[in-house]
Write a protein that holds these residues in place. Structure first.
Motif, short mmCIF file in Angstrom:
data_model
loop_
_atom_site.label_atom_id
_atom_site.label_comp_id
_atom_site.label_asym_id
_atom_site.label_seq_id
_atom_site.Cartn_x
_atom_site.Cartn_y
_atom_site.Cartn_z
N LYS A 133 11.59 -6.79 3.09
CA LYS A 133 10.90 -5.85 2.40
C LYS A 133 9.44 -6.12 2.35
CE LYS A 133 11.61 -4.25 -2.24
NZ LYS A 133 11.79 -4.45 -3.63
N ARG A 134 8.98 -7.16 2.55
CA ARG A 134 7.41 -7.54 2.45
C ARG A 134 6.92 -6.99 3.75
NH1 ARG A 134 7.37 -13.31 0.99
NH2 ARG A 134 7.63 -12.82 -1.00
N ARG A 135 7.86 -7.02 4.93
CA ARG A 135 7.42 -6.40 6.12
C ARG A 135 7.01 -4.99 6.05
NH1 ARG A 135 10.50 -10.20 8.58
NH2 ARG A 135 12.12 -8.94 8.86
N ARG A 136 8.01 -4.38 5.36
CA ARG A 136 8.16 -2.85 5.26
C ARG A 136 6.95 -2.43 4.42
NH1 ARG A 136 13.59 -3.00 4.67
NH2 ARG A 136 13.42 -2.88 2.29
N GLN A 137 6.57 -3.15 3.34
CA GLN A 137 5.36 -2.70 2.43
C GLN A 137 4.06 -2.99 3.05
OE1 GLN A 137 6.18 -5.13 -0.98
NE2 GLN A 137 6.98 -3.22 -2.05
N SER A 138 3.80 -3.91 4.09
CA SER A 138 2.77 -4.28 4.67
C SER A 138 2.29 -2.92 5.71
CB SER A 138 2.58 -5.47 5.48
OG SER A 138 3.22 -5.57 6.43
N THR A 139 3.56 -2.44 6.20
CA THR A 139 3.31 -1.26 7.07
C THR A 139 3.09 0.03 6.17
OG1 THR A 139 5.56 -0.74 7.27
CG2 THR A 139 4.42 -2.34 9.05
N ARG A 140 3.63 0.10 5.21
CA ARG A 140 3.43 1.01 4.06
C ARG A 140 1.86 1.62 4.05
NH1 ARG A 140 6.38 0.55 -1.61
NH2 ARG A 140 4.56 1.53 -2.34
N LEU A 141 1.38 0.72 3.95
CA LEU A 141 -0.28 1.05 3.98
C LEU A 141 -0.73 1.77 5.07
CD1 LEU A 141 -2.28 0.39 1.66
CD2 LEU A 141 -2.97 -1.57 2.88
N GLU A 142 -0.52 1.38 6.09
CA GLU A 142 -0.73 1.95 7.52
C GLU A 142 0.01 3.36 7.54
OE1 GLU A 142 -0.58 -2.30 9.08
OE2 GLU A 142 0.55 -0.91 10.19
N SER A 144 -2.73 0.93 -2.30
CA SER A 144 -2.69 -0.42 -2.02
C SER A 144 -2.61 -1.13 -3.27
CB SER A 144 -3.91 -0.79 -1.28
OG SER A 144 -5.12 -0.88 -2.11
N GLU A 145 -3.17 -0.79 -4.38
CA GLU A 145 -2.91 -1.68 -5.48
C GLU A 145 -1.83 -1.51 -6.01
OE1 GLU A 145 -7.56 -1.06 -7.25
OE2 GLU A 145 -6.29 0.09 -8.21
N LYS A 146 -0.93 -0.53 -5.84
CA LYS A 146 0.22 -0.36 -6.20
C LYS A 146 1.04 -1.42 -5.77
CE LYS A 146 0.96 4.48 -7.52
NZ LYS A 146 1.55 5.76 -6.90
N ILE A 147 1.02 -1.55 -4.44
CA ILE A 147 1.97 -2.25 -3.67
C ILE A 147 1.41 -3.77 -4.00
CG2 ILE A 147 2.43 -3.26 -1.40
CD1 ILE A 147 1.69 -0.31 -0.44
N ALA A 148 0.33 -4.23 -4.10
CA ALA A 148 0.00 -5.58 -4.48
C ALA A 148 0.63 -5.71 -5.84
CB ALA A 148 -1.56 -5.61 -4.41
N THR A 149 0.59 -4.68 -6.84
CA THR A 149 1.04 -5.10 -7.96
C THR A 149 2.44 -5.25 -7.95
OG1 THR A 149 -0.72 -3.67 -8.87
CG2 THR A 149 0.63 -4.40 -10.49
N SER A 150 3.16 -4.24 -7.39
CA SER A 150 4.63 -4.36 -7.52
C SER A 150 5.20 -5.50 -6.84
CB SER A 150 5.32 -3.10 -6.70
OG SER A 150 5.12 -3.34 -5.39
#
Lengths: 171, 110
Positions: A107-116, B14-20
């Protein structure tokens, strides 16, 4: 004498003294049996027993790994070792936690690419940033220019209203 | 001014991701409490030890946690039998002597 400096915070520790961190163990014991007090001697013994358990488990897993002609000890080997050592009842929970850990990591890997993947490529973001900088510089220069002109005007006014030179003296 | 709005959205996301992520971490108890690196080093003390996969390391760590729980609770039982409120070394010794799966510890420690 081996001096170890690594991510887990070991410094100047002999390999032989390698045990689990006392603080973690104490914290866990506190959470497991909160209303119970434990003598220091008992804590120390428990700590050593856990370290010994790790040796036993990894040794057994290593043996199974060798028997299966593999180079790397994998999850299956550890599970088989648990069974063999009489800790088969650990298998279910251990496997469940492993599954959760992998899910979290994925999940963490998916979220870091979400930004990109928000749709704005990096070059575009860079371009926008440069634009903002340029604009800021422009505004700054303009503000300074304004200030300078104001100063000039004020100075001229000051001169104009000052008492005139007495030219009469030169006639 | 439209380009600025796009950048703002980026920041908010990006803030949302960090917070969640932070909220998730705060809500759930930790999956693994013991330090993986330390346990890896303990395992590597054995010169014959092969390479260890990440999954295997997780399992050994979790097993060690479960073992700790097991040993602690057994020791508490013996403390209870002695009608005391503090677990003494002899309670841990008693657990080692009497619980079959713990017998490997007998003599294994100096």
């Amino acid at each position: 004498m081996s001096n170890q400096n690594n991510a887990s915070g070991l410094t100047n520790t002999e390999d032989d003294e390698l045990t689990l961190p006392r603080a973690s163990i104490n914290k866990m014991i506190k959470e497991l049996v909160p209303s119970v007090r434990i003598a220091n001697e008992a804590r120390e013994l428990i700590l050593n027993c856990c370290t010994e358990f790790i040796h036993l488990l990894s040794s057994e897993a290593n043996e199974i790994c060798n028997q299966l002609h593999k180079k790397t000890i994998n999850a299956e080997h550890v599970l088989m070792a648990l069974e063999k050592l009489g800790f088969g009842d650990y298998q279910t929970e251990a496997e469940a936690v492993l599954k959760d850990c992998k899910a979290v990591a994925a999940k963490r890997r998916r979220q870091s690419t979400r930004l990109e993947n928000l749709g704005i490529p990096e070059e575009e973001l860079l371009r926008q940033q440069q634009e903002l900088f340029a604009k800021a510089r422009q505004e700054q220069a303009f503000a300074e220019q304004q200030q300078w002109e104001q100063l000039q005007a004020a100075a001229q006014q000051a001169q104009a209203s000052a008492p005139p030179n007495n030219d009469d003296d030169y006639e | 001014m439209e380009e600025y709005n796009e950048v703002d959205i980026e920041i908010v996301e990006s803030e949302k991701i960090a917070t969640s992520e932070a909220t998730e971490a705060a809500d759930k108890p930790k999956l693994i409490k013991l330090p993986l690196t330390r346990i890896k080093h303990i395992m590597k003390m054995d010169p014959d030890c092969s390479l260890i996969s990440q999954d295997a390391l997780f399992l050994v760590t979790k097993s060690a946690e479960m073992f700790l729980e097991h040993l602690a609770k057994e020791s508490v039982k013996f403390m209870g039998m002695g009608k005391r409120k503090t677990v003494q070394k002899r309670d841990v010794d008693a657990a080692i002597d009497n619980v079959p799966s713990l017998c490997f510890l007998d003599g294994a420690l100096e």
